[in-house]
Design a protein around this motif. Structure first.
Motif, PDB file in Angstrom:
ATOM      1  N   SER A  32       0.801  -1.230   0.000  1.00 51.46           N
ATOM      2  CA  SER A  32       0.000   0.000   0.000  1.00 51.46           C
ATOM      3  C   SER A  32       0.830   1.273   0.000  1.00 51.46           C
ATOM      4  CB  SER A  32      -0.918   0.009   1.228  1.00 51.46           C
ATOM      5  OG  SER A  32      -0.143   0.099   2.425  1.00 51.46           O
ATOM      6  N   GLY A  33       2.125   1.171   0.357  1.00 52.77           N
ATOM      7  CA  GLY A  33       2.950   2.366   0.403  1.00 52.77           C
ATOM      8  C   GLY A  33       2.782   3.185   1.666  1.00 52.77           C
ATOM      9  N   THR A  34       2.096   2.649   2.668  1.00 53.18           N
ATOM     10  CA  THR A  34       1.962   3.356   3.939  1.00 53.18           C
ATOM     11  C   THR A  34       3.231   3.176   4.764  1.00 53.18           C
ATOM     12  OG1 THR A  34       0.926   1.417   4.959  1.00 53.18           O
ATOM     13  CG2 THR A  34      -0.538   3.072   3.986  1.00 53.18           C
ATOM     14  N   VAL A  35       3.427   4.035   5.747  1.00 54.50           N
ATOM     15  CA  VAL A  35       4.590   3.948   6.620  1.00 54.50           C
ATOM     16  C   VAL A  35       4.153   4.065   8.073  1.00 54.50           C
ATOM     17  CG1 VAL A  35       6.200   4.868   4.922  1.00 54.50           C
ATOM     18  CG2 VAL A  35       5.043   6.434   6.470  1.00 54.50           C
ATOM     19  N   ALA A  36       4.863   3.335   8.933  1.00 56.59           N
ATOM     20  CA  ALA A  36       4.644   3.453  10.371  1.00 56.59           C
ATOM     21  C   ALA A  36       5.450   4.635  10.897  1.00 56.59           C
ATOM     22  CB  ALA A  36       5.066   2.165  11.074  1.00 56.59           C
ATOM     23  N   GLU A  37       5.060   5.135  12.032  1.00 53.73           N
ATOM     24  CA  GLU A  37       5.799   6.231  12.653  1.00 53.73           C
ATOM     25  C   GLU A  37       7.231   5.774  12.955  1.00 53.73           C
ATOM     26  OE1 GLU A  37       5.572   9.271  16.504  1.00 53.73           O
ATOM     27  OE2 GLU A  37       3.946   7.836  16.109  1.00 53.73           O
ATOM     28  N   GLY A  38       8.196   6.608  12.583  1.00 59.82           N
ATOM     29  CA  GLY A  38       9.589   6.282  12.835  1.00 59.82           C
ATOM     30  C   GLY A  38      10.284   5.568  11.700  1.00 59.82           C
ATOM     31  N   PHE A  94       6.800   2.761  -4.849  1.00 64.36           N
ATOM     32  CA  PHE A  94       6.516   3.860  -5.766  1.00 64.36           C
ATOM     33  C   PHE A  94       5.255   4.624  -5.391  1.00 64.36           C
ATOM     34  CE2 PHE A  94       8.826   0.514  -7.999  1.00 64.36           C
ATOM     35  CZ  PHE A  94       9.956   1.223  -8.391  1.00 64.36           C
ATOM     36  N   LEU A  95       4.667   4.261  -4.251  1.00 71.44           N
ATOM     37  CA  LEU A  95       3.467   4.948  -3.779  1.00 71.44           C
ATOM     38  C   LEU A  95       3.822   5.829  -2.595  1.00 71.44           C
ATOM     39  CD1 LEU A  95       0.933   1.953  -3.844  1.00 71.44           C
ATOM     40  CD2 LEU A  95       1.302   3.687  -5.612  1.00 71.44           C
ATOM     41  N   THR A  96       3.186   6.986  -2.516  1.00 74.83           N
ATOM     42  CA  THR A  96       3.407   7.855  -1.373  1.00 74.83           C
ATOM     43  C   THR A  96       2.570   7.367  -0.197  1.00 74.83           C
ATOM     44  OG1 THR A  96       1.635   9.334  -2.117  1.00 74.83           O
ATOM     45  CG2 THR A  96       3.900   9.885  -2.791  1.00 74.83           C
ATOM     46  N   PRO A  97       3.066   7.557   1.029  1.00 74.18           N
ATOM     47  CA  PRO A  97       4.279   8.307   1.382  1.00 74.18           C
ATOM     48  C   PRO A  97       5.582   7.494   1.347  1.00 74.18           C
ATOM     49  CG  PRO A  97       3.116   7.670   3.372  1.00 74.18           C
ATOM     50  CD  PRO A  97       2.260   7.208   2.230  1.00 74.18           C
ATOM     51  N   LEU A  98       5.498   6.153   1.182  1.00 83.48           N
ATOM     52  CA  LEU A  98       6.713   5.331   1.274  1.00 83.48           C
ATOM     53  C   LEU A  98       7.762   5.731   0.248  1.00 83.48           C
ATOM     54  CD1 LEU A  98       8.307   3.001   2.502  1.00 83.48           C
ATOM     55  CD2 LEU A  98       7.038   1.418   1.027  1.00 83.48           C
ATOM     56  N   SER A  99       7.333   6.141  -0.949  1.00 87.10           N
ATOM     57  CA  SER A  99       8.296   6.508  -1.993  1.00 87.10           C
ATOM     58  C   SER A  99       9.225   7.637  -1.544  1.00 87.10           C
ATOM     59  CB  SER A  99       7.554   6.921  -3.267  1.00 87.10           C
ATOM     60  OG  SER A  99       6.718   8.045  -3.029  1.00 87.10           O
ATOM     61  N   GLU A 100       8.766   8.445  -0.585  1.00 88.31           N
ATOM     62  CA  GLU A 100       9.579   9.547  -0.087  1.00 88.31           C
ATOM     63  C   GLU A 100      10.626   9.083   0.923  1.00 88.31           C
ATOM     64  OE1 GLU A 100       6.752  12.269   1.472  1.00 88.31           O
ATOM     65  OE2 GLU A 100       5.748  12.597  -0.466  1.00 88.31           O
ATOM     66  N   TYR A 101      10.558   7.817   1.326  1.00 90.91           N
ATOM     67  CA  TYR A 101      11.468   7.274   2.329  1.00 90.91           C
ATOM     68  C   TYR A 101      12.524   6.357   1.708  1.00 90.91           C
ATOM     69  CZ  TYR A 101       8.262   8.843   6.023  1.00 90.91           C
ATOM     70  OH  TYR A 101       7.491   9.606   6.865  1.00 90.91           O
ATOM     71  N   CYS A 102      12.400   6.036   0.425  1.00 88.28           N
ATOM     72  CA  CYS A 102      13.224   4.985  -0.183  1.00 88.28           C
ATOM     73  C   CYS A 102      14.563   5.471  -0.720  1.00 88.28           C
ATOM     74  CB  CYS A 102      12.457   4.316  -1.316  1.00 88.28           C
ATOM     75  SG  CYS A 102      10.983   3.440  -0.768  1.00 88.28           S
ATOM     76  N   GLY A 103      14.644   6.725  -1.124  1.00 86.66           N
ATOM     77  CA  GLY A 103      15.847   7.188  -1.807  1.00 86.66           C
ATOM     78  C   GLY A 103      15.958   6.510  -3.163  1.00 86.66           C
ATOM     79  N   ALA A 104      17.172   6.358  -3.657  1.00 86.26           N
ATOM     80  CA  ALA A 104      17.388   5.656  -4.927  1.00 86.26           C
ATOM     81  C   ALA A 104      17.064   4.176  -4.750  1.00 86.26           C
ATOM     82  CB  ALA A 104      18.825   5.837  -5.393  1.00 86.26           C
ATOM     83  N   THR A 106      17.443   2.179  -1.352  1.00 87.48           N
ATOM     84  CA  THR A 106      16.773   0.923  -1.022  1.00 87.48           C
ATOM     85  C   THR A 106      17.227  -0.123  -2.028  1.00 87.48           C
ATOM     86  OG1 THR A 106      14.820   2.011  -0.089  1.00 87.48           O
ATOM     87  CG2 THR A 106      14.552  -0.265  -0.838  1.00 87.48           C
ATOM     88  N   ILE A 107      17.730  -1.240  -1.522  1.00 85.57           N
ATOM     89  CA  ILE A 107      18.185  -2.331  -2.381  1.00 85.57           C
ATOM     90  C   ILE A 107      17.151  -3.442  -2.264  1.00 85.57           C
ATOM     91  CG2 ILE A 107      20.043  -3.972  -2.855  1.00 85.57           C
ATOM     92  CD1 ILE A 107      21.918  -1.940  -1.433  1.00 85.57           C
ATOM     93  N   THR A 108      16.368  -3.631  -3.315  1.00 86.12           N
ATOM     94  CA  THR A 108      15.263  -4.580  -3.267  1.00 86.12           C
ATOM     95  C   THR A 108      15.564  -5.794  -4.134  1.00 86.12           C
ATOM     96  OG1 THR A 108      12.831  -4.692  -3.306  1.00 86.12           O
ATOM     97  CG2 THR A 108      13.914  -3.629  -5.195  1.00 86.12           C
ATOM     98  N   PHE A 109      14.891  -6.902  -3.872  1.00 90.47           N
ATOM     99  CA  PHE A 109      15.243  -8.187  -4.469  1.00 90.47           C
ATOM    100  C   PHE A 109      14.129  -8.767  -5.336  1.00 90.47           C
ATOM    101  CE2 PHE A 109      17.247  -8.219  -0.113  1.00 90.47           C
ATOM    102  CZ  PHE A 109      18.478  -7.757  -0.552  1.00 90.47           C
ATOM    103  N   GLY A 110      14.513  -9.374  -6.446  1.00 96.55           N
ATOM    104  CA  GLY A 110      13.569 -10.106  -7.276  1.00 96.55           C
ATOM    105  C   GLY A 110      12.742  -9.228  -8.175  1.00 96.55           C
ATOM    106  N   ALA A 111      12.023  -8.307  -7.582  1.00101.44           N
ATOM    107  CA  ALA A 111      11.195  -7.350  -8.315  1.00101.44           C
ATOM    108  C   ALA A 111      10.928  -6.180  -7.390  1.00101.44           C
ATOM    109  CB  ALA A 111       9.885  -7.979  -8.761  1.00101.44           C
ATOM    110  N   ALA A 112      10.755  -5.017  -7.971  1.00103.18           N
ATOM    111  CA  ALA A 112      10.420  -3.846  -7.157  1.00103.18           C
ATOM    112  C   ALA A 112       9.019  -4.026  -6.584  1.00103.18           C
ATOM    113  CB  ALA A 112      10.500  -2.581  -7.999  1.00103.18           C
ATOM    114  N   LYS A 113       8.837  -3.598  -5.348  1.00104.51           N
ATOM    115  CA  LYS A 113       7.535  -3.728  -4.711  1.00104.51           C
ATOM    116  C   LYS A 113       6.678  -2.496  -5.031  1.00104.51           C
ATOM    117  CE  LYS A 113      10.003  -6.976  -2.898  1.00104.51           C
ATOM    118  NZ  LYS A 113      11.341  -7.249  -3.462  1.00104.51           N
ATOM    119  N   LEU A 114       5.409  -2.722  -5.261  1.00105.07           N
ATOM    120  CA  LEU A 114       4.513  -1.647  -5.664  1.00105.07           C
ATOM    121  C   LEU A 114       4.571  -0.471  -4.691  1.00105.07           C
ATOM    122  CD1 LEU A 114       2.259  -0.597  -7.513  1.00105.07           C
ATOM    123  CD2 LEU A 114       0.618  -1.843  -6.101  1.00105.07           C
ATOM    124  N   GLY A 115       4.593  -0.777  -3.382  1.00106.53           N
ATOM    125  CA  GLY A 115       4.572   0.284  -2.377  1.00106.53           C
ATOM    126  C   GLY A 115       5.756   1.218  -2.438  1.00106.53           C
TER     127      GLY A 115
END
Length: 247
Positions: free
Chosen positions: A135-141, A159-169, A148-157
């Protein structure tokens, strides 16, 4: 494969930044197992510290990789871990993976806050801890990561805000999942990039003019609410319409 790919990216990042030490924050699942593999490989080149922040490893695979580590400093005491984070150059977030649910404990929030205050680069393993890959949601903190180094395939979340703002490259590590597996997914997800769009646009001859690319009539907006008209006009320009009329 995930751990080896993680090590390669971290090594390149550390070398580019001229860092000499890498610190891992590890949970107790297979996400930590990837960190143990990377830590073992990176210890040949860097000073490596592994912080066990969520108790003993719970999975057999991760435990095997934990036991295989050599020339790595392992910390389990919370105060020692906090002090190590304060001095870290790179903090690798391997606390939680894509299966995270709920909220981050005050302890984890404090660790990520200490890393941020210290100015350390935070690198997420698969996904920033506290984020939802669906869903791209984030917990406090949830930590704001440099990459972000991700494996196998990029996860949908990712690229969704607000999580996309926490991932960096975002970097993808291939781990050998066959294309047949992706073909069986019940919904296809494709990220549209500038290159994707550019490939779909026809080639324009150098002698072309506005009359070569069609005419578009847009009936939109009103004097008091011109937003739709503005958006339609901008879209027409970006798509390369030859002649545009706004009604």
């Amino acid at each position: 494969r995930a751990g080896t790919g993680l090590a390669e990216h971290l090594s390149q990042f550390a070398q580019d930044a001229e860092y000499t030490a890498i610190l891992f924050l590890c949970g107790n699942g297979n996400n930590a197992g990837d960190c143990f593999v990377a830590a073992r490989l990176l210890a040949k080149q860097f000073k490596v510290t592994v912080c066990m922040v969520n108790g003993q490893v719970k999975t057999r695979t991760a435990h095997m990789q934990y036991c295989a580590m050599k020339n790595v400093t392992v910390l389990t005491d919370s105060e020692e871990i906090k002090n190590a984070v304060r001095q870290a150059q790179i903090v690798v977030d391997g606390v939680f993976g894509i299966g995270f649910r709920g909220e981050l404990s005050p302890y984890f929030q404090e660790l990520f806050a200490i890393a941020a205050e210290a100015g350390a680069d935070c690198i997420a393993v698969d996904i920033p801890s506290g984020g939802s890959g669906l869903s791209g949601t984030v917990a406090e903190g949830t930590p704001h990561c440099t990459a972000t180094i991700t494996f196998g395939a990029a996860k949908l979340g990712l690229f969704l805000t607000p999580l996309s703002e926490y991932c960096g490259a975002i970097y993808l590590v291939e781990i050998g999942i066959p294309q047949e597996a992706f073909d069986q997914l019940y919904y296809p997800v494709t990220r549209i990039s500038a290159d994707t769009v550019r490939e779909k646009l026809p080639t324009r001859p150098p002698h072309a003019h506005k009359g070569s690319f069609g005419k578009l009539l847009s009936i939109a907006g009103s004097r008091c609410m011109p937003g739709a008209a503005i958006l339609a006009s901008q879209a027409a320009l970006r798509c390369g319409v030859g002649t545009y009329c706004l009604g």
